[in-house]
Motif scaffolding. Structure first.
Motif, PDB file in Angstrom:
ATOM      1  N   UNK A  61       0.846  -1.188   0.000  1.00  0.00           N
ATOM      2  CA  UNK A  61       0.000   0.000   0.000  1.00  0.00           C
ATOM      3  C   UNK A  61       0.884   1.240   0.000  1.00  0.00           C
ATOM      4  N   UNK A  62       0.654   2.128  -0.946  1.00  0.00           N
ATOM      5  CA  UNK A  62       1.386   3.385  -1.008  1.00  0.00           C
ATOM      6  C   UNK A  62       0.685   4.400  -0.109  1.00  0.00           C
ATOM      7  N   UNK A  63       1.446   5.075   0.731  1.00  0.00           N
ATOM      8  CA  UNK A  63       0.846   6.114   1.575  1.00  0.00           C
ATOM      9  C   UNK A  63       0.496   7.315   0.727  1.00  0.00           C
ATOM     10  N   UNK A  64      -0.675   7.841   0.991  1.00  0.00           N
ATOM     11  CA  UNK A  64      -1.168   9.022   0.296  1.00  0.00           C
ATOM     12  C   UNK A  64      -1.356  10.102   1.364  1.00  0.00           C
ATOM     13  N   UNK A  65      -0.655  11.220   1.211  1.00  0.00           N
ATOM     14  CA  UNK A  65      -0.712  12.290   2.210  1.00  0.00           C
ATOM     15  C   UNK A  65      -2.134  12.799   2.420  1.00  0.00           C
ATOM     16  N   UNK A  66      -2.933  12.821   1.360  1.00  0.00           N
ATOM     17  CA  UNK A  66      -4.319  13.281   1.489  1.00  0.00           C
ATOM     18  C   UNK A  66      -5.134  12.297   2.327  1.00  0.00           C
ATOM     19  N   UNK A  67      -4.915  11.006   2.110  1.00  0.00           N
ATOM     20  CA  UNK A  67      -5.607   9.995   2.930  1.00  0.00           C
ATOM     21  C   UNK A  67      -5.100  10.043   4.369  1.00  0.00           C
ATOM     22  N   UNK A  68      -3.787  10.282   4.539  1.00  0.00           N
ATOM     23  CA  UNK A  68      -3.237  10.441   5.893  1.00  0.00           C
ATOM     24  C   UNK A  68      -3.978  11.556   6.638  1.00  0.00           C
ATOM     25  N   UNK A  69      -4.183  12.678   5.960  1.00  0.00           N
ATOM     26  CA  UNK A  69      -4.838  13.828   6.600  1.00  0.00           C
ATOM     27  C   UNK A  69      -6.268  13.496   7.013  1.00  0.00           C
ATOM     28  N   UNK A 111     -12.022   1.203   5.570  1.00  0.00           N
ATOM     29  CA  UNK A 111     -11.437   1.830   6.752  1.00  0.00           C
ATOM     30  C   UNK A 111     -11.432   0.860   7.914  1.00  0.00           C
ATOM     31  N   UNK A 112     -10.357   0.905   8.676  1.00  0.00           N
ATOM     32  CA  UNK A 112     -10.270   0.230   9.971  1.00  0.00           C
ATOM     33  C   UNK A 112     -10.052   1.301  11.031  1.00  0.00           C
ATOM     34  N   UNK A 113     -10.734   1.145  12.167  1.00  0.00           N
ATOM     35  CA  UNK A 113     -10.514   2.022  13.313  1.00  0.00           C
ATOM     36  C   UNK A 113     -10.301   1.145  14.535  1.00  0.00           C
ATOM     37  N   UNK A 148      -3.957   5.583   4.020  1.00  0.00           N
ATOM     38  CA  UNK A 148      -3.685   6.743   4.861  1.00  0.00           C
ATOM     39  C   UNK A 148      -3.794   6.290   6.302  1.00  0.00           C
ATOM     40  N   UNK A 149      -2.880   6.739   7.129  1.00  0.00           N
ATOM     41  CA  UNK A 149      -2.830   6.315   8.527  1.00  0.00           C
ATOM     42  C   UNK A 149      -2.904   7.543   9.420  1.00  0.00           C
ATOM     43  N   UNK A 150      -3.740   7.469  10.445  1.00  0.00           N
ATOM     44  CA  UNK A 150      -3.824   8.555  11.411  1.00  0.00           C
ATOM     45  C   UNK A 150      -3.981   8.014  12.813  1.00  0.00           C
ATOM     46  N   UNK A 163      -7.123   3.722   9.787  1.00  0.00           N
ATOM     47  CA  UNK A 163      -6.386   3.431   8.564  1.00  0.00           C
ATOM     48  C   UNK A 163      -7.397   3.366   7.437  1.00  0.00           C
ATOM     49  N   UNK A 164      -7.234   4.283   6.488  1.00  0.00           N
ATOM     50  CA  UNK A 164      -8.053   4.293   5.277  1.00  0.00           C
ATOM     51  C   UNK A 164      -7.345   3.476   4.210  1.00  0.00           C
ATOM     52  N   UNK A 165      -8.132   2.779   3.410  1.00  0.00           N
ATOM     53  CA  UNK A 165      -7.607   1.985   2.298  1.00  0.00           C
ATOM     54  C   UNK A 165      -8.306   2.475   1.047  1.00  0.00           C
ATOM     55  N   UNK A 166      -7.581   2.519  -0.052  1.00  0.00           N
ATOM     56  CA  UNK A 166      -8.187   2.970  -1.284  1.00  0.00           C
ATOM     57  C   UNK A 166      -7.631   2.257  -2.499  1.00  0.00           C
ATOM     58  N   UNK A 167      -8.404   2.320  -3.574  1.00  0.00           N
ATOM     59  CA  UNK A 167      -7.981   1.782  -4.851  1.00  0.00           C
ATOM     60  C   UNK A 167      -7.936   2.928  -5.843  1.00  0.00           C
TER      61      UNK A 167
END
Length: 171
Positions: A61-69, A111-113, A148-150, A163-167
């Motif tokens: 999984x590539x981290x995406x700064x927008x998903x991180x936010x 998403x996982x929380x 994205x991870x927060x 943790x958000x996951x996206x395609x």
């Protein structure tokens, strides 16, 4: 024991002031974590999830700064308001939170929380997610290629994870 209304009022004001001044000494004291410590936890979680995916022959999984936010904002909101849910109390779902933040271009999202108060929060959260079929499915979904991870720490010392996951379409 106060004998007059004035004495009773003074007594209550004294109690209120004592509680206000002593609050930082009790469990209401703000838990402190530097932004660097939070970033290190988030990075370590990302790495650990990718290791689990690699063991299954899945793409990293590539981290995406927008998903991180978006993930970080959700964790901070849960920590501030002491709730654990994919939807905010106002009913915003993960895709709605992404859209509100201007995050576009994803054909699938998950998403996982989670929360923990353990001293090794990442290990606790990953163990819980992998023990839960729905959360495990998100971690190991072949379709996901971005994340994205927060992580946020509440004032009572509880860690809140998102943790958000996206395609994203492959280029």
């Amino acid at each position: 024991m106060p004998r007059t209304l004035g004495q009773a009022g003074s007594f209550l004001v004294g109690i209120w002031l004592a509680l206000l001044l002593l609050q930082p000494l009790g469990t209401g004291a703000k838990a402190a974590q530097s932004p660097a410590e939070t970033a290190a936890l988030e990075s370590a979680l990302h790495t650990a999830i990718n290791e689990l995916r690699a063991e299954q022959g899945l793409v990293r999984l590539q981290r995406d700064a927008a998903l991180d936010a978006v993930a970080r904002a959700h964790s901070e909101d849960m920590a501030a308001r002491h709730y654990l849910a994919h939807e905010t109390p106002e009913g915003l779902t993960p895709p709605a939170r992404m859209k509100r933040a201007g995050v576009v271009g994803y054909s699938l999202a998950g998403e996982n929380v989670g929360t923990t108060t353990r001293s090794n929060p990442n290990r606790e959260i990953i163990s819980a997610w992998m023990a839960s079929p729905v959360h495990r499915d998100n971690v190991l979904a072949p379709a996901f290629n971005a994340t994205g991870v927060g992580i946020a720490l509440s004032t009572d010392g509880t860690y809140y994870f998102t943790q958000l996951y996206g395609t994203r379409p492959r280029r």
